[in-house]
Design a protein around this motif. Structure first.
Motif, PDB file in Angstrom:
ATOM      1  N   GLY A   6     -27.403  12.401 -21.868  1.00 16.15           N
ATOM      2  CA  GLY A   6     -27.085  11.003 -22.104  1.00 16.15           C
ATOM      3  C   GLY A   6     -25.801  10.595 -21.425  1.00 16.15           C
ATOM      4  O   GLY A   6     -25.199  11.356 -20.659  1.00 16.15           O
ATOM      5  N   PHE A   7     -25.376   9.370 -21.708  1.00 19.68           N
ATOM      6  CA  PHE A   7     -24.155   8.794 -21.146  1.00 19.68           C
ATOM      7  C   PHE A   7     -23.116   8.635 -22.254  1.00 19.68           C
ATOM      8  O   PHE A   7     -23.470   8.430 -23.424  1.00 19.68           O
ATOM      9  N   GLY A   8     -21.866   8.687 -21.885  1.00 19.59           N
ATOM     10  CA  GLY A   8     -20.808   8.483 -22.868  1.00 19.59           C
ATOM     11  C   GLY A   8     -19.466   8.321 -22.189  1.00 19.59           C
ATOM     12  O   GLY A   8     -19.349   8.398 -20.959  1.00 19.59           O
ATOM     13  N   PHE A   9     -18.458   8.107 -22.999  1.00 18.58           N
ATOM     14  CA  PHE A   9     -17.087   8.030 -22.492  1.00 18.58           C
ATOM     15  C   PHE A   9     -16.467   9.425 -22.553  1.00 18.58           C
ATOM     16  O   PHE A   9     -16.786  10.234 -23.426  1.00 18.58           O
ATOM     17  N   TRP A  10     -15.592   9.668 -21.600  1.00 20.45           N
ATOM     18  CA  TRP A  10     -14.914  10.963 -21.566  1.00 20.45           C
ATOM     19  C   TRP A  10     -14.032  11.152 -22.793  1.00 20.45           C
ATOM     20  O   TRP A  10     -13.485  10.199 -23.348  1.00 20.45           O
ATOM     21  N   GLN A  11     -13.871  12.402 -23.166  1.00 20.84           N
ATOM     22  CA  GLN A  11     -12.825  12.803 -24.106  1.00 20.84           C
ATOM     23  C   GLN A  11     -11.801  13.602 -23.308  1.00 20.84           C
ATOM     24  O   GLN A  11     -12.166  14.453 -22.496  1.00 20.84           O
ATOM     25  N   PHE A  12     -10.522  13.278 -23.488  1.00 24.95           N
ATOM     26  CA  PHE A  12      -9.463  13.828 -22.639  1.00 24.95           C
ATOM     27  C   PHE A  12      -8.488  14.680 -23.445  1.00 24.95           C
ATOM     28  O   PHE A  12      -8.187  14.378 -24.605  1.00 24.95           O
TER      29      PHE A  12
END
Length: 636
Positions: A239-245
C-alpha cells in the motif's frame, strides 16, 4: 555572549565538513542562526566525551559505533559490573548533520568513508568510471548520521524466512518486541496501536514536520491505483503511506544521539573515537578472541577483552576485519599473505543491496515542489532554528512511500517486490550540484538529461527492487588494514532482478500518469538516455538498458557475514551471532542478515543490535548466577 560566540565558532568548524563538495549560499546564515537560537543545545557536554586514558582490559569491546554498535554499547553498559569500550574510526556528529535537508551534502564529506565499487558493466553505467558510490558513515552513529532517516522495519515474511533457514528465535514474532523496545513513536494515531508500536524508547520516530501539497496527492494517487493507505510498519505492508522518520523535533535522531548521548556519563562506559581497528586478536590454539589492535593518534594500541569482542563495523568493514584477523576463505587469505585461523568461505560473500532507478522525474506546472534555490533561504533558516519546522526539516523531499507487487510477485502474499520512494524533488532540484555529486553522475550524462530542467518544479519516483537475487562480494586488496577492500556489486546479473526492476519503472511512470498527479500538470521527463538511444523507446529492451544507467544504490549493503547453522557452508555466525569456530567473538550488524529485508534497513539493524545485546546478557548473566550459586552452596 561568550557562550554564544563559542557556539558559533563550534558550528562554523562543523560546517568545515562541507568544504570541497559544493557551496550552499545560505549556509553561513544557517550556521549563525543555529548557533544563536540553539546555543544552549550546543554545550560540549551534550556530546559524548572521548576517554583519554583507556584500560588495558575490558569485559566487552565493541568495534564500530554505528546503528548496531551504539545500541550494543548502551545495552551492555546497563550492567554496572561490566566495563564496555566502544571503538569508532570516525569522530563526532556536528550541528550540520542534524539538518534533514542537508543529508546529500554529507556524501563525500569528511564523515563519509567514500567507498566506490569496482567497475562493472551490469549497472552504474552513468557514473564516473562506471563505479557506484557507496556512502558509509565514518562517524559516531555511523550511516544513521548520513542517511535519509527512513524507518521501515521490513516484512513479516522476511524474518519468518530467516528462522526457516535454521535460525531459531528470529521469526517476526520473536523480533517485533525488539523493534518496539527501541521505539518512541511520536504519532499518537500510530502509537495507540500497541501491537506494533511503543513509546518511551531511546529512538524517536516521528512524521515529517513539513510536507508540500504533493505529499497528500502522492497518497491519493496510490488510492486511485487501487492501493490501501497503510501504516507500513503495521499489519500490512502493501500500500501507500507517509514515511516515518528517525527524527526528533525536526532534527536527525541518529543512533549516536539516541543511544550514546544518554549514557556518556556512565562510569563503566568508555568511548574511543578516531580509532581505526586493524585486527582482532585471536589465540590460534584456543581459537578465542581476546582483544583488538587499533590506531589512534598515529599509534598502535592494544586492548584486551575478558568476555567478548563484538564486531559491529557494518557490511563492508566487518567482513574486512574478519579477513584481516585470519577468518575467511583460506585460499583468499593465503593469496594476500594472511595466516588462516578459521576457514569460513562465506566471509564477504552473499552481499545484497537495494537498488533503484534514478532520474524518473515528472515536470509540473505549479511551484509546489522543493527547489533548493527557492525554498532554502533566510526565512526557512529562521523558521527551522526557531520553530523546528519548515523546508529544512524535509528529508530531501521524501514525502510518501509505497510497497507494490509487480507481475512477478504473488499479490496475495503481502510480500511486495517493489518500493516507491516518492519525492517532491528529483536529481535536477538543486541545479546539478549535490544530488549529481552524491550519486557520482558524469557531467556528460547529467548535462544531456537534466541541464535543461535545472531548478524546475518536479516530483520524482524512485522504484526500488526489494528482494535481489544478484549477489556481490567483498575481498581484501592487500593485508594492509588501511587499504580499502575490493567491492563487487554484481547488480542486475540475475535476469529476475532485471525483470522486476523494469516492471517497477513502468509502474512508476503509471503512477505519474494518474488523474491525481495530472491535476498538477504532471508529465514524464522522457529524454532518451545516451546509451539507450539505439533501442525503440519504451520497449522492454529500452527499459532493460535504462535501469543499467542511472542505477542508484539505496545504501543498504548487507548479508556479508550471514547467519546460519554450521551445516550451511556459507554461514559465518550462528543464530546467537557467534562466529562459527571462534570463541568470544560475535558479529552484530547488517552483515549477519541471511537475506536483505523488504525495505530500508536502518530499523532492522537497530533491532539486531537490541536482540544481540540481550543474547549476550542472557549468556553472561546466567553464567554469573550459576557461578554465584555454586559458590554459595559450597560455602554452606
Amino acid at each position: 555572549m561568550a557562550i554564544i560566540l563559542a557556539a558559533i565558532t563550534t558550528t562554523i568548524k562543523a560546517a568545515g565538513l562541507l568544504i570541497g563538495i559544493g557551496k550552499l549560499t545560505i549556509l553561513p546564515i544557517l550556521i549563525v542562526a543555529m548557533a544563536y537560537f540553539n546555543y544552549d543545545l550546543m554545550d560540549p557536554e551534550n556530546h559524548p566525551h572521548v576517554t583519554k586514558n583507556l584500560y588495558t582490559e575490558y569485559d566487552f569491546i565493541v568495534i564500530g559505533g554505528g546503528s548496531a554498535g551504539s545500541v550494543v554499547a548502551n545495552r551492555l553498559s546497563e550492567i554496572k559490573e561490566w566495563n564496555v569500550l566502544l571503538l569508532e574510526a570516525g569522530g563526532h556528529e556536528t550541528e550540520i548533520t542534524d539538518v534533514p535537508m542537508l543529508s546529500l551534502y554529507l556524501h563525500k564529506s569528511k564523515i563519509d568513508w567514500k567507498y566506490r565499487t569496482q567497475p562493472q558493466n551490469s549497472a552504474c553505467q552513468a557514473m564516473i568510471d562506471k563505479r557506484c558510490c557507496w556512502t558509509r558513515g565514518k562517524v559516531l552513529g555511523g550511516s544513521s548520521v548520513l542517511n535519509t532517516m527512513l524507518y521501515i522495519r521490513g516484512n513479516r515474511r522476511d524474518f519468518d524466512q530467516w528462522e526457516s533457514f535454521g535460525n531459531p528465535g528470529w521469526s517476526f514474532d520473536d523480533v517485533l518486541p525488539y523493534f518496539k523496545k527501541s521505539e518512541d513513536q511520536r504519532n499518537p494515531y500510530l502509537a495507540r496501536d500497541k501491537r506494533y508500536h511503543s513509546t518511551g524508547g531511546y529512538l524517536t520516530i516521528q512524521d515529517a514536520p513539513y510536507n508540500t501539497p504533493l505529499g497528500v496527492a502522492f497518497v491519493q494517487a496510490g488510492e486511485e491505483m487501487g492501493y490501501d493507505i497503510v501504516d507500513v510498519n503495521g499489519d500490512q505492508q502493501t500500500g501507500f503511506g507517509f514515511w516515518q522518520f528517525t527524527m526528533r523535533r525536526g532534527t536527525r535522531c541518529s543512533a549516536a544521539k539516541a543511544f550514546i548521548r544518554p549514557i556518556h556519563q556512565r562510569k563503566n562506559f568508555h568511548l574511543s573515537l578516531w580509532s581505526h581497528v586493524t585486527r582482532i586478536l585471536i589465540d590460534p590454539l584456543t581459537k578465542r578472541a581476546n582483544g583488538v589492535q587499533f590506531i589512534r593518534d598515529n599509534r598502535l594500541h592494544t586492548v584486551y577483552a575478558k568476555k567478548e569482542v563484538i564486531l559491529s563495523g557494518g557490511a563492508i568493514n566487518s567482513p574486512q576485519l574478519l579477513m584481516l584477523s585470519g577468518i575467511g576463505d583460506a585460499k583468499h587469505l593465503n593469496d594476500v599473505g594472511i595466516n588462516t585461523i578459521q576457514h569460513l568461505p562465506g566471509v564477504g560473500q552473499n552481499l545484497q543491496d537495494h537498488i533503484a532507478v534514478g532520474g524518473i522525474a515528472f515536470l509540473i506546472d505549479y511551484p509546489v515542489s522543493i527547489v533548493m534555490n527557492r525554498l532554502v533561504n533566510v526565512n526557512s533558516v529562521l523558521r527551522y532554528t526557531i520553530t523546528e519546522d519548515g523546508p529544512l526539516t524535509s528529508s530531501v523531499g521524501l514525502e510518501a512511500v509505497a510497497f507494490i507487487s509487480t507481475k512477478y510477485a504473488n499479490k496475495t502474499d503481502d510480500w511486495p517486490d517493489i518500493e516507491f520512494m516518492i519525492t517532491s524533488t528529483s536529481t535536477n532540484s538543486d541545479g546539478g550540484t549535490q544530488a549529481k555529486n552524491a550519486h557520482g553522475l558524469t557531467d556528460e550524462f547529467y548535462n544531456e538529461i537534466f541541464s535543461e530542467i535545472n531548478n524546475r518544479d518536479v516530483f520524482g519516483v524512485f522504484p526500488m527492487m526489494l528482494r535481489p537475487k544478484s549477489k556481490g562480494f567483498i575481498k581484501l586488496k592487500t593485508k594492509n588494514p588501511l587499504d580499502y577492500p575490493l567491492m563487487y556489486h554484481n547488480y542486475l546479473t540475475h535476469q529476475d532482478d532485471v525483470n522486476v526492476l523494469r516492471e517497477g519503472v513502468k509502474a512508476a511512470i503509471a503512477f505519474g500518469e494518474t488523474a491525481t498527479m495530472k491535476r498538477f500538470g504532471a508529465r514524464f521527463h522522457n529524454k532518451p538516455l545516451p546509451n539507450c538511444k539505439h533501442l525503440p523507446l519504451y520497449t522492454d529492451d529500452y527499459w532493460n538498458c535504462v535501469i543499467r544507467q542511472y542505477t542508484m544504490t539505496i545504501y543498504h549493503m548487507s548479508c556479508t557475514a550471514k547467519m546460519g547453522p554450521i551445516s550451511d557452508p556459507m554461514a559465518v555466525v550462528d543464530h546467537q551471532l557467534k562466529v562459527h569456530g571462534i570463541n568470544g567473538l560475535r558479529v552484530i550488524d547488517a552483515s549477519i542478515m541471511p537475506t536483505i529485508t523488504n525495505g530500508n534497513i536502518n530499523a532492522p539493524v537497530i533491532m539486531i543490535g537490541e536482540k544481540g545485546s540481550d543474547m549476550i546478557k542472557d549468556q553472561w548473566l546466567k553464567r554469573f548466577k550459576r557461578s554465584h550459586s555454586n559458590t554459595t552452596s559450597g560455602a554452606s
